[in-house]
Design a protein around this motif. Structure first.
Motif, PDB file in Angstrom:
ATOM      1  N   ARG A  26     -60.838 -14.008  63.739  1.00 51.74           N
ATOM      2  CA  ARG A  26     -59.886 -13.956  62.233  1.00 51.74           C
ATOM      3  C   ARG A  26     -60.336 -13.041  61.291  1.00 51.74           C
ATOM      4  N   ARG A  27     -59.226 -13.255  60.023  1.00 52.52           N
ATOM      5  CA  ARG A  27     -59.159 -12.812  59.191  1.00 52.52           C
ATOM      6  C   ARG A  27     -59.586 -13.142  58.020  1.00 52.52           C
ATOM      7  N   CYS A  28     -60.802 -12.330  56.996  1.00 49.02           N
ATOM      8  CA  CYS A  28     -61.507 -13.596  56.121  1.00 49.02           C
ATOM      9  C   CYS A  28     -60.995 -12.735  54.831  1.00 49.02           C
ATOM     10  N   VAL A  29     -60.360 -13.931  54.545  1.00 45.79           N
ATOM     11  CA  VAL A  29     -59.729 -13.650  52.795  1.00 45.79           C
ATOM     12  C   VAL A  29     -60.307 -14.531  51.787  1.00 45.79           C
ATOM     13  N   GLY A  30     -60.131 -13.695  50.607  1.00 48.92           N
ATOM     14  CA  GLY A  30     -61.304 -13.733  49.538  1.00 48.92           C
ATOM     15  C   GLY A  30     -61.493 -13.159  48.205  1.00 48.92           C
ATOM     16  N   PRO A  31     -61.357 -13.496  47.241  1.00 44.84           N
ATOM     17  CA  PRO A  31     -61.656 -13.077  45.762  1.00 44.84           C
ATOM     18  C   PRO A  31     -62.235 -11.183  46.539  1.00 44.84           C
ATOM     19  N   LEU A  32     -61.983 -10.537  45.103  1.00 45.86           N
ATOM     20  CA  LEU A  32     -62.807  -9.586  45.553  1.00 45.86           C
ATOM     21  C   LEU A  32     -61.334  -8.270  44.710  1.00 45.86           C
ATOM     22  N   VAL A  33     -62.774  -7.528  43.827  1.00 41.85           N
ATOM     23  CA  VAL A  33     -62.024  -6.686  42.455  1.00 41.85           C
ATOM     24  C   VAL A  33     -62.069  -5.137  43.223  1.00 41.85           C
ATOM     25  N   ARG A  34     -60.650  -5.309  42.689  1.00 43.50           N
ATOM     26  CA  ARG A  34     -59.068  -3.860  42.965  1.00 43.50           C
ATOM     27  C   ARG A  34     -59.099  -4.206  41.279  1.00 43.50           C
ATOM     28  N   GLU A  35     -58.948  -2.440  41.241  1.00 44.80           N
ATOM     29  CA  GLU A  35     -58.658  -1.923  39.978  1.00 44.80           C
ATOM     30  C   GLU A  35     -58.545  -3.028  39.025  1.00 44.80           C
ATOM     31  N   GLU A  36     -59.879  -3.332  38.425  1.00 43.63           N
ATOM     32  CA  GLU A  36     -60.165  -3.632  37.456  1.00 43.63           C
ATOM     33  C   GLU A  36     -59.454  -4.929  37.234  1.00 43.63           C
ATOM     34  N   ALA A  37     -59.336  -5.745  38.735  1.00 47.39           N
ATOM     35  CA  ALA A  37     -58.735  -7.291  38.137  1.00 47.39           C
ATOM     36  C   ALA A  37     -59.315  -7.378  39.801  1.00 47.39           C
ATOM     37  N   ILE A  38     -59.702  -9.232  39.366  1.00 45.95           N
ATOM     38  CA  ILE A  38     -59.920 -10.317  40.972  1.00 45.95           C
ATOM     39  C   ILE A  38     -58.721 -10.793  41.446  1.00 45.95           C
ATOM     40  N   VAL A  39     -58.320 -10.516  42.592  1.00 46.09           N
ATOM     41  CA  VAL A  39     -57.272 -10.011  43.636  1.00 46.09           C
ATOM     42  C   VAL A  39     -57.766 -11.229  44.893  1.00 46.09           C
ATOM     43  N   PHE A  40     -57.595 -11.697  45.915  1.00 46.34           N
ATOM     44  CA  PHE A  40     -57.286 -12.360  46.946  1.00 46.34           C
ATOM     45  C   PHE A  40     -57.193 -10.546  47.959  1.00 46.34           C
ATOM     46  N   GLY A  41     -58.081 -10.131  49.096  1.00 49.38           N
ATOM     47  CA  GLY A  41     -57.670  -9.781  50.172  1.00 49.38           C
ATOM     48  C   GLY A  41     -58.722 -10.023  51.397  1.00 49.38           C
ATOM     49  N   THR A  42     -58.475  -9.552  52.216  1.00 45.32           N
ATOM     50  CA  THR A  42     -58.958  -9.040  53.379  1.00 45.32           C
ATOM     51  C   THR A  42     -60.505  -8.538  53.160  1.00 45.32           C
ATOM     52  N   ILE A  53     -69.585 -11.099  38.252  1.00 49.43           N
ATOM     53  CA  ILE A  53     -68.207 -10.577  37.546  1.00 49.43           C
ATOM     54  C   ILE A  53     -67.154 -12.062  36.853  1.00 49.43           C
ATOM     55  N   ARG A  54     -67.190 -12.136  35.883  1.00 46.59           N
ATOM     56  CA  ARG A  54     -65.992 -12.893  35.885  1.00 46.59           C
ATOM     57  C   ARG A  54     -64.423 -12.893  35.024  1.00 46.59           C
ATOM     58  N   ASP A  55     -63.348 -13.232  34.160  1.00 46.48           N
ATOM     59  CA  ASP A  55     -62.733 -12.921  34.008  1.00 46.48           C
ATOM     60  C   ASP A  55     -62.565 -13.221  32.655  1.00 46.48           C
ATOM     61  N   ARG A  56     -62.169 -12.444  31.879  1.00 48.94           N
ATOM     62  CA  ARG A  56     -61.440 -13.003  30.258  1.00 48.94           C
ATOM     63  C   ARG A  56     -59.501 -13.013  29.985  1.00 48.94           C
ATOM     64  N   GLN A  57     -58.826 -13.845  29.826  1.00 50.86           N
ATOM     65  CA  GLN A  57     -57.754 -14.437  30.067  1.00 50.86           C
ATOM     66  C   GLN A  57     -57.162 -14.360  28.774  1.00 50.86           C
ATOM     67  N   GLY A  60     -51.275 -12.227  27.117  1.00 52.49           N
ATOM     68  CA  GLY A  60     -51.098 -10.759  27.471  1.00 52.49           C
ATOM     69  C   GLY A  60     -51.924  -9.951  28.007  1.00 52.49           C
ATOM     70  N   SER A  61     -52.997 -10.648  27.802  1.00 52.42           N
ATOM     71  CA  SER A  61     -54.163  -9.794  28.505  1.00 52.42           C
ATOM     72  C   SER A  61     -55.146 -10.443  29.421  1.00 52.42           C
ATOM     73  N   TYR A  62     -55.241  -9.567  30.210  1.00 51.54           N
ATOM     74  CA  TYR A  62     -56.561  -9.362  31.414  1.00 51.54           C
ATOM     75  C   TYR A  62     -57.839  -8.292  31.775  1.00 51.54           C
ATOM     76  N   ARG A  63     -58.918  -9.025  31.532  1.00 43.94           N
ATOM     77  CA  ARG A  63     -59.694  -8.160  31.664  1.00 43.94           C
ATOM     78  C   ARG A  63     -61.007  -9.519  32.530  1.00 43.94           C
ATOM     79  N   ILE A  64     -62.273  -8.072  33.619  1.00 46.35           N
ATOM     80  CA  ILE A  64     -63.319  -8.204  33.818  1.00 46.35           C
ATOM     81  C   ILE A  64     -64.119  -8.044  32.995  1.00 46.35           C
ATOM     82  N   ALA A  76     -61.462 -17.495  36.641  1.00 48.48           N
ATOM     83  CA  ALA A  76     -60.119 -18.212  37.354  1.00 48.48           C
ATOM     84  C   ALA A  76     -59.071 -18.248  38.200  1.00 48.48           C
ATOM     85  N   ASN A  77     -58.428 -18.234  37.764  1.00 48.41           N
ATOM     86  CA  ASN A  77     -57.590 -17.667  38.482  1.00 48.41           C
ATOM     87  C   ASN A  77     -56.570 -16.076  38.262  1.00 48.41           C
TER      88      ASN A  77
END
Length: 79
Positions: A26-42, A53-57, A60-64, A76-77
């Motif tokens: 199986r492939r486990c997909v979950g949140p990870l940090v990539r290029e200064e953003a929280i994204v879903f990946g393997t 780590i948390r995000d600030r939205q 027009g702005s998104y930061r971790i 959040a999302n």
């Protein structure tokens, strides 16, 4: 739910769960940090989770932000 059964997965068991799922192909997909953003990946290891780590939205702005916290899901999302 029984009092003897925990209602959550203990942190120390998370890597065993990921290993067991990957061992069955199986492939486990979950949140990870990539290029200064929280994204879903393997996920290959529990260490890839965005712990402390948390995000600030805002419009027009998104930061971790890095926190002094062990929480892995304090966001959040994605962007």
């Amino acid at each position: 739910m029984s009092k003897d059964v925990p209602a959550f997965l203990p942190r120390e068991a998370l890597q065993r769960l990921i290993d067991a799922l990957r061992a069955t192909g199986r492939r486990c997909v979950g949140p990870l940090v990539r290029e200064e953003a929280i994204v879903f990946g393997t996920l290959e290891t529990a260490a890839q989770l965005p712990c402390g780590i948390r995000d600030r939205q805002a419009p027009g702005s998104y930061r971790i932000e890095r926190l002094d916290s062990p929480r892995c899901f304090a966001w959040a999302n994605g962007p």
